[in-house]
Design a protein around this motif. Structure first.
Motif, PDB file in Angstrom:
ATOM      1  N   ARG A 301      71.703 -21.721  52.392  1.00  0.00           N
ATOM      2  CA  ARG A 301      72.931 -20.850  52.285  1.00  0.00           C
ATOM      3  C   ARG A 301      72.547 -19.624  53.170  1.00  0.00           C
ATOM      4  NH1 ARG A 301      70.020 -22.467  48.603  1.00  0.00           N
ATOM      5  NH2 ARG A 301      70.066 -20.641  47.250  1.00  0.00           N
ATOM      6  N   TYR A 302      73.682 -18.903  54.140  1.00  0.00           N
ATOM      7  CA  TYR A 302      73.370 -17.945  54.683  1.00  0.00           C
ATOM      8  C   TYR A 302      74.513 -16.841  54.527  1.00  0.00           C
ATOM      9  CZ  TYR A 302      69.319 -19.890  57.653  1.00  0.00           C
ATOM     10  OH  TYR A 302      68.214 -20.313  58.132  1.00  0.00           O
ATOM     11  N   ASP A 303      73.975 -15.600  54.316  1.00  0.00           N
ATOM     12  CA  ASP A 303      74.984 -14.598  54.048  1.00  0.00           C
ATOM     13  C   ASP A 303      74.835 -13.937  55.332  1.00  0.00           C
ATOM     14  OD1 ASP A 303      74.828 -15.704  51.574  1.00  0.00           O
ATOM     15  OD2 ASP A 303      74.693 -13.739  50.669  1.00  0.00           O
ATOM     16  N   ILE A 304      76.206 -13.629  56.158  1.00  0.00           N
ATOM     17  CA  ILE A 304      76.231 -12.622  57.187  1.00  0.00           C
ATOM     18  C   ILE A 304      77.166 -11.624  56.840  1.00  0.00           C
ATOM     19  CG2 ILE A 304      75.644 -14.812  58.602  1.00  0.00           C
ATOM     20  CD1 ILE A 304      78.627 -14.591  59.571  1.00  0.00           C
ATOM     21  N   GLU A 305      76.936 -10.356  57.526  1.00  0.00           N
ATOM     22  CA  GLU A 305      77.867  -9.353  57.533  1.00  0.00           C
ATOM     23  C   GLU A 305      77.979  -8.840  58.666  1.00  0.00           C
ATOM     24  OE1 GLU A 305      76.200  -6.333  54.726  1.00  0.00           O
ATOM     25  OE2 GLU A 305      76.315  -7.850  52.963  1.00  0.00           O
ATOM     26  N   PHE A 306      79.109  -8.064  58.609  1.00  0.00           N
ATOM     27  CA  PHE A 306      79.672  -7.573  60.033  1.00  0.00           C
ATOM     28  C   PHE A 306      80.736  -6.434  59.923  1.00  0.00           C
ATOM     29  CE2 PHE A 306      82.864 -10.835  59.548  1.00  0.00           C
ATOM     30  CZ  PHE A 306      83.850 -10.248  59.707  1.00  0.00           C
ATOM     31  N   LYS A 307      80.609  -5.490  60.648  1.00  0.00           N
ATOM     32  CA  LYS A 307      81.856  -4.230  60.453  1.00  0.00           C
ATOM     33  C   LYS A 307      83.012  -4.916  61.333  1.00  0.00           C
ATOM     34  CE  LYS A 307      82.963  -0.165  59.549  1.00  0.00           C
ATOM     35  NZ  LYS A 307      82.163   1.217  59.789  1.00  0.00           N
ATOM     36  N   ALA A 308      84.291  -4.890  60.701  1.00  0.00           N
ATOM     37  CA  ALA A 308      85.584  -5.121  61.189  1.00  0.00           C
ATOM     38  C   ALA A 308      85.887  -3.990  62.186  1.00  0.00           C
ATOM     39  CB  ALA A 308      86.670  -5.527  60.373  1.00  0.00           C
ATOM     40  N   ASN A 309      85.620  -4.269  63.412  1.00  0.00           N
ATOM     41  CA  ASN A 309      85.814  -3.152  64.580  1.00  0.00           C
ATOM     42  C   ASN A 309      86.481  -3.698  65.645  1.00  0.00           C
ATOM     43  OD1 ASN A 309      83.798  -4.641  65.460  1.00  0.00           O
ATOM     44  ND2 ASN A 309      82.018  -2.722  65.268  1.00  0.00           N
ATOM     45  N   HIS A 310      86.880  -4.875  65.649  1.00  0.00           N
ATOM     46  CA  HIS A 310      87.692  -5.524  66.812  1.00  0.00           C
ATOM     47  C   HIS A 310      88.892  -6.329  66.623  1.00  0.00           C
ATOM     48  CE1 HIS A 310      86.562  -7.780  70.694  1.00  0.00           C
ATOM     49  NE2 HIS A 310      87.527  -7.038  70.915  1.00  0.00           N
ATOM     50  N   PRO A 311      90.098  -5.406  66.385  1.00  0.00           N
ATOM     51  CA  PRO A 311      91.303  -5.905  65.908  1.00  0.00           C
ATOM     52  C   PRO A 311      91.661  -7.289  66.588  1.00  0.00           C
ATOM     53  CG  PRO A 311      91.456  -3.346  66.035  1.00  0.00           C
ATOM     54  CD  PRO A 311      90.103  -3.988  66.570  1.00  0.00           C
ATOM     55  N   GLY A 312      92.288  -8.168  65.974  1.00  0.00           N
ATOM     56  CA  GLY A 312      92.782  -9.489  66.539  1.00  0.00           C
ATOM     57  C   GLY A 312      92.568 -10.454  65.661  1.00  0.00           C
ATOM     58  N   GLN A 313      92.617 -11.754  66.101  1.00  0.00           N
ATOM     59  CA  GLN A 313      92.353 -12.902  65.248  1.00  0.00           C
ATOM     60  C   GLN A 313      90.921 -13.574  65.934  1.00  0.00           C
ATOM     61  OE1 GLN A 313      95.290 -15.160  63.600  1.00  0.00           O
ATOM     62  NE2 GLN A 313      97.014 -13.956  64.371  1.00  0.00           N
ATOM     63  N   TRP A 314      90.062 -13.693  65.163  1.00  0.00           N
ATOM     64  CA  TRP A 314      88.838 -14.285  65.615  1.00  0.00           C
ATOM     65  C   TRP A 314      88.383 -15.415  64.703  1.00  0.00           C
ATOM     66  CZ3 TRP A 314      87.367 -12.053  70.225  1.00  0.00           C
ATOM     67  CH2 TRP A 314      88.080 -10.931  70.461  1.00  0.00           C
ATOM     68  N   LEU A 315      87.715 -16.284  65.414  1.00  0.00           N
ATOM     69  CA  LEU A 315      87.438 -17.757  64.753  1.00  0.00           C
ATOM     70  C   LEU A 315      85.918 -17.515  64.473  1.00  0.00           C
ATOM     71  CD1 LEU A 315      88.460 -20.044  67.421  1.00  0.00           C
ATOM     72  CD2 LEU A 315      89.562 -19.724  65.067  1.00  0.00           C
ATOM     73  N   ILE A 316      85.382 -18.197  63.258  1.00  0.00           N
ATOM     74  CA  ILE A 316      84.227 -18.697  62.827  1.00  0.00           C
ATOM     75  C   ILE A 316      84.224 -19.888  62.719  1.00  0.00           C
ATOM     76  CG2 ILE A 316      84.739 -18.046  60.544  1.00  0.00           C
ATOM     77  CD1 ILE A 316      81.819 -17.091  60.047  1.00  0.00           C
TER      78      ILE A 316
END
Length: 512
Positions: A301-316
């Protein structure tokens, strides 16, 4: 807090009057509290726009309910079996009492059709975990008997969005069942469901499909994983995967759980991020990265975190040469953003985060040069025996493998060496966490790396250490469950532990 796209609800029972031939799975729910009911039942799951397969479920969904509890709570889970075969539940990564570990023939008898069993344990260590059947697990996990288990810490920085993505692989076509060349028993009625249909003596290059085609490994004998042609996120593939809504400014955590038997390399588009935890255990001062892959092996298991600072629709999304990776992606969708989704680039050659050097060094429980009570070496290998392929530890297959005999309080150093030419071996230790001390003779340079599952790739050598602090008889095995079912299993046995468990020869116990 918005945990995910899943529905919040209290434990409920599916309509078990339906038969597997006409029932359809429900949406995975999030269950909170400290008492839960899990019912194992047959159903049918639509995995993609054109593929629906028979599945085995907990509470009529794949994945089963996401269970969320608070650190320190005593948890009770009542398992009721309405399947035609025995089942159990193993709490992967959670240090439970040995009697609650869910290993048929080792800690309990498998729960028979029509019967129930209650698991009870205290959730003391926060983090991202998961649960799955450990009865004939090579087949039953493949059919869908798994779910996420989250222990929320008492004191932690709050996030605005908290999503769980459970990764898995499936066969979309119904291939007739083949005999198991190792002589291990196979479950009937598994047509089209996955790994059990493979011929383990096949010389197909495992490396071509392992890590979804990302890792260039030596060719040689291995088992054929190329039948996997459908990759899923939370039981869905491609456009059926739920979007992950965020708002600008949100702090977002994504919990990645690999419930499959292949490694995956996950890429978050458009954002800097950091790896907050691995196998549920926090990383000391994690560094910010961008356009790096997170390589996640079976059981990890990997927990990743990020700040939502780039509006749009983005893939993971997953990366690799295998065309099935195209289905393993989700869209991170900013609320109010009218931009279309960015383009997939699952074949881009990006570097993976190097966990040997990630984060900052800090206080740790073990060092390479300290004295240990016991030291063991586990040579992991692939061999042909009696016309079939087996997976060995020090040249032996379970139950003939030699256990790691310990006493409570012992410090134990284990050298893991992968001598297989082409097979990864994600080694999972039940009931304990271990610290990774070195890789290929070089001490780790980053943060202390505490894990319960460690992927050892061909030719690699790791040294890990743990303290024998949880009495019992515990499995230590490869979490490519084909390898486990074909021999790559041993036990950590406390010589001063006495169990009241007695195996019932009529229970049909199949620990792997």
């Amino acid at each position: 807090m918005d945990h995910s796209m899943m529905n919040h609800s209290k434990p409920s029972q599916p309509d078990n009057g339906k038969t597997a031939s006409n029932s359809k799975t429900e949406k995975t729910r999030i269950l909170t509290g400290n008492e839960f009911a899990l019912i194992a039942v047959e159903s049918n799951q639509q995995l993609s726009t054109d593929v629906t397969l028979p599945v085995w479920t907990f509470n009529n969904s794949v994945p089963g309910p996401e269970i969320r509890v608070k650190q320190g709570e005593t948890v009770k889970v009542r398992l009721t079996n309405r399947l035609p075969e025995p089942v159990t539940i193993h709490w992967h990564g959670i240090p439970v009492p040995n009697a609650m570990d869910g290993i048929p023939g080792v800690t309990q008898n498998a729960v028979q059709p029509g019967q129930s069993f209650t698991y009870e344990f205290k959730a003391e260590v926060p983090g991202t975990y998961w649960y799955h059947s450990h009865q004939d697990s090579v087949n039953q996990v493949d059919r869908g008997l798994y779910g996420a288990f989250i222990v929320e810490p008492k004191d932690a920085d709050k996030v605005d969005r908290d999503y769980t993505l459970v990764l898995d692989e499936w066969m979309s076509s119904g291939i007739p069942e083949t005999s198991n060349s190792t002589g291990m028993s196979e479950m009937s009625g598994m047509s089209g469901m996955g790994h059990d249909n493979m011929n383990r003596g096949d010389s197909e290059n495992h490396a071509e499909s392992n890590a979804a085609g990302n890792d260039n490994q030596p060719t040689g004998m291995g088992h054929n994983m190329s039948m996997y042609d459908l990759f899923t996120v939370n039981g869905k593939s491609g456009p059926l995967v739920d979007k992950l809504p965020v708002k600008q400014g949100d702090k977002v955590r994504i919990r990645l759980i690999n419930a499959g038997y292949l490694s995956h390399q996950i890429h978050l588009h458009g954002h800097e991020f950091y790896i907050a935890a691995v196998d549920g255990q926090p990383i000391n001062h994690p560094g910010v990265v961008k356009d790096n892959l997170v390589r996640i092996a079976p059981g990890e298991r990997y927990d990743i975190e990020f700040k939502a600072n780039h509006p749009g629709q983005w893939l993971i999304e997953d990366h690799g040469a295998n065309k099935a990776v195209a289905g393993m992606k989700a869209v991170i969708a900013y609320e109010g953003a009218d931009l279309g989704p960015d383009r997939p680039n699952e074949t881009a050659n990006l570097a993976a985060v190097d966990m040997d050097r990630y984060g900052q060094a800090g206080p740790s429980s073990f060092t390479l040069d300290q004295k240990y009570t016991l030291e063991y070496t586990m040579n992991l290998n692939t061999e042909m025996k009696m016309g079939g392929m087996v997976y060995t530890i020090n040249g032996k297959t379970f139950p003939e493998t030699e256990p790691l005999n310990v006493k409570k309080g012992d410090t134990v150093k284990v050298r893991l060496i992968n001598r297989s030419m082409m097979d990864d071996h994600p080694m999972h230790l039940h009931g304990h966490f271990f610290q990774v001390l070195s890789k290929n003779g070089q001490p780790l340079q980053g943060a202390p790396l505490i894990k319960d599952t460690l992927n050892v790739r061909p030719g690699e050598e790791y040294i890990v250490a743990f303290r024998a602090d949880n009495e019992g008889n515990w499995m230590f095995h490869c979490h490519d469950l084909h390898h486990a079912s074909a021999g790559m299993v041993t036990e950590v046995k406390y010589t001063d532990y006495k169990t009241n468990f007695k195996a019932d020869p009529k229970a049909g116990n199949m620990p792997e």
